[in-house]
Write a protein that holds these residues in place. Structure first.
Motif, short mmCIF file in Angstrom:
data_model
loop_
_atom_site.label_atom_id
_atom_site.label_comp_id
_atom_site.label_asym_id
_atom_site.label_seq_id
_atom_site.Cartn_x
_atom_site.Cartn_y
_atom_site.Cartn_z
N SER A 124 23.98 60.98 55.35
CA SER A 124 22.92 60.14 55.94
C SER A 124 23.29 58.66 55.81
O SER A 124 24.03 58.26 54.90
CB SER A 124 21.58 60.42 55.27
OG SER A 124 21.65 60.10 53.90
N HIS A 125 22.77 57.89 56.75
CA HIS A 125 23.02 56.44 56.78
C HIS A 125 21.69 55.79 57.14
O HIS A 125 21.36 55.62 58.32
CB HIS A 125 24.09 56.15 57.84
CG HIS A 125 24.68 54.79 57.73
ND1 HIS A 125 23.96 53.65 57.97
CD2 HIS A 125 25.93 54.38 57.39
CE1 HIS A 125 24.74 52.59 57.80
NE2 HIS A 125 25.94 53.01 57.44
N TYR A 126 20.88 55.49 56.10
CA TYR A 126 19.51 55.04 56.34
C TYR A 126 19.31 53.57 55.91
O TYR A 126 20.06 53.04 55.09
CB TYR A 126 18.52 55.88 55.53
CG TYR A 126 18.45 57.34 55.91
CD1 TYR A 126 18.81 57.77 57.18
CD2 TYR A 126 18.00 58.30 54.99
CE1 TYR A 126 18.75 59.11 57.52
CE2 TYR A 126 17.93 59.63 55.32
CZ TYR A 126 18.30 60.04 56.58
OH TYR A 126 18.24 61.36 56.92
N GLY A 127 18.26 52.95 56.45
CA GLY A 127 17.79 51.66 55.95
C GLY A 127 18.47 50.45 56.57
O GLY A 127 18.24 49.33 56.11
N LYS A 128 19.32 50.63 57.56
CA LYS A 128 19.95 49.47 58.20
C LYS A 128 19.68 49.48 59.70
O LYS A 128 19.86 50.53 60.36
CB LYS A 128 21.47 49.51 57.98
CG LYS A 128 21.87 49.08 56.57
CD LYS A 128 23.36 49.10 56.41
CE LYS A 128 23.71 48.99 54.93
NZ LYS A 128 25.10 49.34 54.66
N LYS A 129 19.25 48.32 60.20
CA LYS A 129 18.96 48.24 61.65
C LYS A 129 20.26 48.35 62.44
O LYS A 129 21.31 47.89 61.98
CB LYS A 129 18.29 46.91 61.96
CG LYS A 129 16.84 46.88 61.51
CD LYS A 129 16.09 45.75 62.22
CE LYS A 129 14.71 45.64 61.64
NZ LYS A 129 14.50 44.44 60.85
N ILE A 130 20.13 48.93 63.62
CA ILE A 130 21.33 49.07 64.48
C ILE A 130 21.51 47.76 65.25
O ILE A 130 20.58 47.28 65.90
CB ILE A 130 21.15 50.23 65.47
CG1 ILE A 130 21.01 51.54 64.68
CG2 ILE A 130 22.30 50.32 66.46
CD1 ILE A 130 20.16 52.56 65.36
N LYS A 131 22.72 47.19 65.15
CA LYS A 131 23.00 45.94 65.87
C LYS A 131 23.43 46.26 67.30
O LYS A 131 22.93 45.70 68.26
CB LYS A 131 24.10 45.19 65.14
CG LYS A 131 24.37 43.80 65.66
CD LYS A 131 25.37 43.11 64.74
CE LYS A 131 26.16 42.04 65.44
NZ LYS A 131 27.29 41.60 64.62
N GLU A 132 24.36 47.20 67.41
CA GLU A 132 24.82 47.61 68.74
C GLU A 132 25.65 48.88 68.64
O GLU A 132 26.03 49.31 67.54
CB GLU A 132 25.66 46.50 69.38
CG GLU A 132 26.92 46.19 68.60
CD GLU A 132 27.81 45.18 69.32
OE1 GLU A 132 28.15 45.40 70.49
OE2 GLU A 132 28.16 44.15 68.70
N PHE A 133 25.93 49.43 69.81
CA PHE A 133 26.86 50.57 69.87
C PHE A 133 28.12 50.10 70.57
O PHE A 133 28.08 49.29 71.49
CB PHE A 133 26.25 51.73 70.64
CG PHE A 133 25.04 52.34 69.98
CD1 PHE A 133 25.18 53.26 68.95
CD2 PHE A 133 23.76 51.97 70.38
CE1 PHE A 133 24.06 53.80 68.32
CE2 PHE A 133 22.64 52.51 69.76
CZ PHE A 133 22.80 53.42 68.74
#
Ligand SMILES: Cc1cc2nc3c(=O)[nH]c(=O)nc-3n(C[C@H](O)[C@H](O)[C@H](O)COP(=O)(O)OP(=O)(O)OC[C@H]3O[C@@H](n4cnc5c(N)ncnc54)[C@H](O)[C@@H]3O)c2cc1C
Length: 447
Positions: free
Chosen positions: A219-228
């Motif tokens: 899992s990779h939680y707690g960080k906002k996605i900047k971009e793909f």
């Protein structure tokens, strides 16, 4: 009968359910408008990528449903709703007018930068096939990295859809396990919140952690996605999650074509509604009765009762004139003779009252002992009609009339009592012939 035109926008669960239910009522002419030719069953679409379901298994042609369920169908895109003028604008078919409008066109999706490098299980149906294609390629290769996750909408935290992403994630895990190649794959779930699923309670979060450990899911939680980027999820701190296949479920936002419409919209672009799911503050699209319905809590009991006339089999006639018996409850100075005569005519009572020695001023005996049973009932009917209530309840109220008079009274009711609700309780079929809807009871149960 003047049938009301109902436009239902959207051919998903909500639109279809509404169209099917309303088309059963013969006083509505229902037209469903959808930009998609088929009803797509999103919940079962989660098995498309893993080939547990074929695309055809989760689609039903709307044309077939319309034919079987008696509603009209237009395949077109709604580009604008002009509520104030009771009309909508379609891309190819121009304007369509409505008496009532049901909006069920779902939501648009947030579009973070680089979203084109991902596919969603909650987006256009074709995206499920794209995930299937990419998964097939990875399975053929025999190893790889798969990342699945979902994002939020800062303007509306309730617009998040994590469930389907988790469901697909577990489906893929089971599929790879079944094929005996699970250990060749790295499966990671990502989400911007620290504890996705927390809305379902702490128990759910701790159980999820346990299941993830058991199944060797990362899992990779707690960080906002900047971009793909191609094969990359880039987070706010510039950390990167690499994957051969990225499935991303963006949060919902309001439909783009609603921006031009005159409906009240929230900051996130969703149509604002009240508790009754009516559009907030756009009263022009409702008729008077619906406005009253909205205000019902504000009415006092006395004024509500004033809107109801109840007439049972047992009639009470007062020892007073015909005039006052019909206008019972009104102040003497307010009695409108013309209206009393009209009410007597509607009840087919005017003929015999007119012939009485003193007409409207003839004094009746208590319990109406100087009248026949049928005459008593017609005076009581006139009393109900004079009150001019919105809701008239007739409980076996025409049972003492012979068939001919009953038919005449019912014909009059049809002509005079427009825009009113009439509930007739009867054993005789003849009394309910004019009703729009029939509800049959047996032993206290609706059958
Ligand atoms: C993968 C997945 C799994 C799910 N699983 C479950 C579940 O197990 N249980 C559950 O209760 N819910 C589940 N849901 C949620 C459920 O599917 C949705 O709540 C439901 O589909 C919403 O229905 P709707 O009719 O409001 O909107 P939609 O299904 O989005 O339908 C909108 C309709 O409007 C049409 N439309 C859109 N724009 C226009 C336009 N401009 N003009 C004309 N037509 C337009 C579309 O073509 C579509 O027919 C799931 C959702 C997904 C995506």
């Amino acid at each position: 009968m003047n049938r009301k035109n109902i436009l239902v926008l959207g051919g998903g669960f909500a639109g279809l359910e509404a169209a099917i239910a309303l088309a059963k009522e013969r006083f509505f002419n229902v037209t469903l408008i959808s930009d998609r030719e088929y009803f797509y069953i999103y919940p079962t679409s989660i098995w498309i990528p893993t080939r547990g379901n074929a695309f055809a298994d989760v689609t039903v042609p709307l044309e077939k449903l319309a034919e079987r369920r008696n509603f009209n169908l237009i395949i077109d895109e709604v580009v604008e709703i002009i509520g104030k003028e009771n009309k909508i604008l379609l891309k190819d078919n121009g304007e369509k007018n409505f008496d009532y409008l049901i909006v069920a066109i779902g939501a648009d999706k947030m579009k973070p930068k680089g979203v084109e490098f991902t596919s969603s299980i909650c987006g256009d149906p074709e995206e499920a096939l794209e995930i299937q294609k990419q998964l097939d390629i990875l399975i053929a290769k025999g190893h790889g990295k798969i990342a699945m996750g979902f994002g939020g909408n800062p303007k509306d935290p309730s617009a998040v859809r994590g469930g389907p992403a988790f469901e697909l994630f577990f489906n893929v895990h089971h599929k790879l396990k079944k094929l005996g190649i699970r250990d060749k794959f790295e499966l990671t779930f990502f989400a911007p919140m620290k504890n996705p699923g927390a809305r379902m309670g702490e128990n759910a979060v701790s159980k999820m952690k346990m299941i993830f450990d058991m199944m060797n899911l990362k899992s990779h939680y707690g960080k906002k996605i900047k971009e793909f980027q191609k094969n990359k999820v880039v987070f706010e701190d510039d950390s990167i999650l690499e994957a051969d296949l990225i499935v991303f479920v963006p949060a919902n936002k309001g439909k783009k074509n609603m921006v031009n419409s005159d409906l009240p919209l929230s900051e996130a672009g969703f149509i604002e509604i009240n508790d009754g799911t009516f559009f907030k503050s756009v009263q022009v699209v409702f008729d008077d009765q619906l406005e009253n319905f909205e205000d019902i809590k504000k009415y006092k009991i006395a004024s509500l009762r004033n809107q109801i006339s109840f007439l049972s089999q047992r009639v009470y006639i007062f020892n007073d004139t015909v005039l006052k018996n019909v206008a019972y409850g009104s102040n003497e100075k307010d009695i409108n003779k013309e209206k009393v005569i009209l009410a007597l005519k509607t009840a087919e009572a005017w003929d015999f009252v007119e012939k009485m020695e003193f007409g409207l001023n003839t004094v009746l005996n208590e319990f109406g002992t100087n009248l026949s049973g049928g005459q008593r009932q017609r005076i009581a009917l006139a009393r109900a009609f004079y009150k001019n209530s919105s809701l008239i309840i007739l409980d076996e109220a025409t049972s003492s009339l012979d068939n001919k008079i009953e038919k005449m009274v019912l014909n009059n009711i049809d002509k005079v009592l427009k825009n009113k609700i009439l509930i007739t309780v009867a054993h005789r079929q003849s009394a309910i012939q004019h009703s729009d809807k029939l509800i049959k009871f047996n032993n206290g149960q609706i059958i």
